[in-house]
Design a protein around this motif. Structure first.
Motif, PDB file in Angstrom:
ATOM      1  N   MET A 158     -11.215  15.191   8.504  1.00 40.60           N
ATOM      2  CA  MET A 158     -10.388  14.220   8.934  1.00 40.60           C
ATOM      3  C   MET A 158     -10.742  12.915   8.039  1.00 40.60           C
ATOM      4  N   ASP A 159      -9.766  12.212   8.118  1.00 38.68           N
ATOM      5  CA  ASP A 159      -9.828  10.722   7.204  1.00 38.68           C
ATOM      6  C   ASP A 159     -10.588  10.040   7.934  1.00 38.68           C
ATOM      7  N   ALA A 219       0.949  -1.354   0.006  1.00 38.21           N
ATOM      8  CA  ALA A 219       0.044  -0.079   0.035  1.00 38.21           C
ATOM      9  C   ALA A 219       0.888   1.132  -0.129  1.00 38.21           C
ATOM     10  N   THR A 220       0.494   2.256  -0.778  1.00 38.53           N
ATOM     11  CA  THR A 220       1.135   3.505  -0.561  1.00 38.53           C
ATOM     12  C   THR A 220       1.088   4.013   0.685  1.00 38.53           C
ATOM     13  N   LYS A 221       1.754   5.122   1.074  1.00 41.07           N
ATOM     14  CA  LYS A 221       1.956   5.854   2.307  1.00 41.07           C
ATOM     15  C   LYS A 221       0.739   6.403   2.661  1.00 41.07           C
ATOM     16  N   PHE A 222      -0.011   6.861   1.648  1.00 39.86           N
ATOM     17  CA  PHE A 222      -1.219   7.784   1.740  1.00 39.86           C
ATOM     18  C   PHE A 222      -2.526   6.855   1.449  1.00 39.86           C
ATOM     19  N   ASN A 223      -2.474   5.321   1.395  1.00 42.42           N
ATOM     20  CA  ASN A 223      -3.586   4.580   1.396  1.00 42.42           C
ATOM     21  C   ASN A 223      -3.620   4.242   2.826  1.00 42.42           C
ATOM     22  N   THR A 224      -4.658   4.722   3.422  1.00 41.48           N
ATOM     23  CA  THR A 224      -5.176   4.397   4.793  1.00 41.48           C
ATOM     24  C   THR A 224      -6.138   3.554   4.921  1.00 41.48           C
ATOM     25  N   TYR A 242     -11.294   6.758   7.408  1.00 41.12           N
ATOM     26  CA  TYR A 242     -10.486   5.433   7.645  1.00 41.12           C
ATOM     27  C   TYR A 242      -9.344   5.517   8.829  1.00 41.12           C
ATOM     28  N   LEU A 243      -8.859   6.630   8.948  1.00 45.36           N
ATOM     29  CA  LEU A 243      -8.024   6.705  10.274  1.00 45.36           C
ATOM     30  C   LEU A 243      -8.674   6.793  11.553  1.00 45.36           C
ATOM     31  N   VAL A 244      -9.942   7.675  11.460  1.00 45.78           N
ATOM     32  CA  VAL A 244     -10.623   7.652  12.844  1.00 45.78           C
ATOM     33  C   VAL A 244     -11.237   6.162  13.089  1.00 45.78           C
ATOM     34  N   SER A 245     -11.751   5.534  11.977  1.00 43.67           N
ATOM     35  CA  SER A 245     -12.566   4.199  12.323  1.00 43.67           C
ATOM     36  C   SER A 245     -11.491   3.159  12.886  1.00 43.67           C
ATOM     37  N   GLN A 246     -10.320   3.168  12.119  1.00 45.87           N
ATOM     38  CA  GLN A 246      -9.254   2.399  12.548  1.00 45.87           C
ATOM     39  C   GLN A 246      -8.755   2.770  13.895  1.00 45.87           C
ATOM     40  N   LEU A 247      -8.403   3.864  14.168  1.00 46.18           N
ATOM     41  CA  LEU A 247      -8.054   4.386  15.788  1.00 46.18           C
ATOM     42  C   LEU A 247      -9.164   3.969  16.801  1.00 46.18           C
ATOM     43  N   ASP A 282     -15.917   4.503   3.389  1.00 45.13           N
ATOM     44  CA  ASP A 282     -15.978   4.300   1.961  1.00 45.13           C
ATOM     45  C   ASP A 282     -17.085   5.241   1.406  1.00 45.13           C
ATOM     46  N   ASP A 283     -18.418   5.248   2.022  1.00 39.74           N
ATOM     47  CA  ASP A 283     -19.471   6.131   1.655  1.00 39.74           C
ATOM     48  C   ASP A 283     -19.126   7.514   1.974  1.00 39.74           C
ATOM     49  N   LEU A 284     -18.587   7.835   3.098  1.00 40.30           N
ATOM     50  CA  LEU A 284     -18.035   9.259   3.373  1.00 40.30           C
ATOM     51  C   LEU A 284     -17.382   9.713   2.418  1.00 40.30           C
ATOM     52  N   TRP A 285     -16.456   9.048   1.977  1.00 41.52           N
ATOM     53  CA  TRP A 285     -15.588   9.468   0.913  1.00 41.52           C
ATOM     54  C   TRP A 285     -16.111   9.709  -0.448  1.00 41.52           C
ATOM     55  N   MET A 286     -17.042   8.784  -0.815  1.00 41.87           N
ATOM     56  CA  MET A 286     -17.792   8.971  -1.887  1.00 41.87           C
ATOM     57  C   MET A 286     -18.650  10.151  -1.926  1.00 41.87           C
ATOM     58  N   ALA A 287     -19.490  10.390  -0.911  1.00 41.50           N
ATOM     59  CA  ALA A 287     -20.262  11.635  -0.681  1.00 41.50           C
ATOM     60  C   ALA A 287     -19.645  12.950  -0.941  1.00 41.50           C
ATOM     61  N   ARG A 288     -18.188  13.015  -0.402  1.00 39.77           N
ATOM     62  CA  ARG A 288     -17.428  14.098  -0.602  1.00 39.77           C
ATOM     63  C   ARG A 288     -16.972  14.057  -2.029  1.00 39.77           C
ATOM     64  N   TYR A 289     -16.661  13.363  -2.575  1.00 39.60           N
ATOM     65  CA  TYR A 289     -16.517  13.298  -4.024  1.00 39.60           C
ATOM     66  C   TYR A 289     -17.634  13.789  -5.068  1.00 39.60           C
TER      67      TYR A 289
END
Length: 407
Positions: free
Chosen positions: A369-370, A132-137, A372-377, A243-250
């Motif tokens: 916020m990201d 994974a790239t370093k920006f793939n959270t 993915y990061l928030v959910s993971q933490l 996933d859905d939050l990122w899609m809604a932002r897009y």
């Protein structure tokens, strides 16, 4: 060429949106209608969307997209090709399909949007893609969700995304007088009427486009200032909500292209105004079980207390300008939790306390916020850490549940 992991820049307190040097060009949408209604000869347009780097200015997101023609409509992710784009140092970045949505910008003809994440080129025994790239959270988030599933857990997430719409000519909130503020005595929250509401037509388009796409959008509302809005995503299990939050932002950013307005997710885009966040509602098997749900919530709050600094470091760029202890926020330097307390880091709903089960709201994440990061933490801190390191909640931090008013 993609940035392939650009360096984060610390946002200032200046204009609401960074100046990209682009001059807004007005185009007549009627001219494209006759072309967009043309037959596609059985082909399908697949729009790939991915996060290209760390956030480039702290105010918006480095979302990228490009389109691939498919011979026929895919019925599963496995039928969607893994693709590439040009990254830094003349190396290709591999984009791997993770979710499939209906395309509201090309409705009909089975056209789709593909949410993807990013990987290095394969090497050695790697077949389709490398690490994974370093920006793939998303990859680490998905791994945390799988570990939670292995121990019998099912974490759920709901997101409350706040944002400001901007006038691209004044670089100030849409509908506001240039460089000035709206009437401070007028109530704009959930308001109705042309003298209070700004850009409802765009917000309704976003709502409908998300529903059409298959995003689990839960609702919308205007916020405490004109031009400030919120939409909710979830509740959803595992990485689905992120996933859905990122899609809604897009989808929102694409609509802003069409309406020729700006959008910012900066935690404090306007001086002297309350900041904007992305409150995250979280639950798991233990908190949703009664009896015992409240005890599980208290234990998890104490785990979050011990990891407060780590969470804050990953909860959005510029969040220190928002979490001041004012405007229904807790200080960024302190951790607190309480029942019905909107000024706490973690708010537990009064109905949750009454029913002895449910979710709690992490009010610390910034609007940028990201997820993915928030959910993971949240999962790693509350479910995956070694339980022998836990201690009982401090009795001084416990609210008296019998004295708490019920919503």
């Amino acid at each position: 060429m993609g940035s392939g992991g650009s360096t984060r820049a610390a946002p200032g307190t200046g204009p609401c949106q960074a100046n990209t040097g682009i001059h807004m060009t007005s185009m007549d949408p009627q001219l494209s209608k006759k072309y967009m209604s043309l037959d596609q000869n059985g082909k399908v347009q697949a729009e790939y969307v991915w996060v290209d780097s760390d956030y480039w200015d702290g105010q918006s997101f480095d979302l990228c997209c490009k389109t691939l023609t498919l011979e026929e409509a895919p019925v599963s992710l496995e039928e969607i090709p893994i693709w590439t784009y040009s990254g830094d140092d003349a190396k290709d970045i591999v984009i791997v399909p993770r979710r499939m949505y209906r395309d509201p910008f090309r409705p009909g003809n089975n056209n789709i949007i593909v949410l993807a994440d990013t990987y290095q080129e394969p090497s050695g025994d790697e077949k389709d893609y490398g690490s994974a790239t370093k920006f793939n959270t998303r990859a680490a988030c998905e791994a945390a969700m799988r570990r939670a599933e292995e121990i019998g857990e099912d974490p759920w997430f709901g997101f409350e995304q706040e944002y400001y719409l901007l006038d691209t000519t004044t670089n100030w909130p849409l509908g506001w007088p240039r460089g000035k503020y709206p009437d401070k005595d007028t109530a704009f929250y959930c308001s109705v009427g042309s003298e209070k509401v700004v850009a409802r037509s765009l917000i309704e388009c976003h709502y409908r486009a998300c529903l059409y796409a298959g995003v689990m959008i839960g609702g919308i509302n205007s916020e405490v200032a004109p031009g400030q809005w919120e939409f909710q995503v979830g509740p959803a299990s595992g990485t689905l909500g992120a996933d859905d939050l990122w899609m809604a932002r897009y989808i929102l950013q694409r609509l802003c292209e069409e309406f020729q307005v700006g959008v910012t997710f900066d935690p404090k885009p306007v001086p002297k105004q309350a900041g904007i966040g992305c409150h995250t509602n979280y639950s798991n098997m233990a908190t949703r079980s009664s009896p015992g749900g409240m005890e599980a919530i208290k234990l998890q709050c104490e785990r979050l207390r011990k990891n407060h600094d780590k969470h804050i470091a990953n909860y959005g760029i510029g969040n220190e300008r928002r979490l001041t202890g004012k405007d229904d926020t807790a200080s960024i330097n302190d951790f607190s939790w309480g029942v019905g307390d909107r000024a706490a880091s973690i708010r537990i709903g009064c109905k949750v306390a009454m029913r002895d089960c449910g979710y709690y709201e992490d009010r610390r994440p910034a609007a940028n916020m990201d997820p993915y990061l928030v959910s993971q933490l949240l999962v790693e801190t509350t479910l995956l850490q070694n339980e022998e390191n836990d201690s009982k909640p401090d009795s001084g931090s416990k609210p008296d549940l019998e004295s708490v008013p019920i919503e």
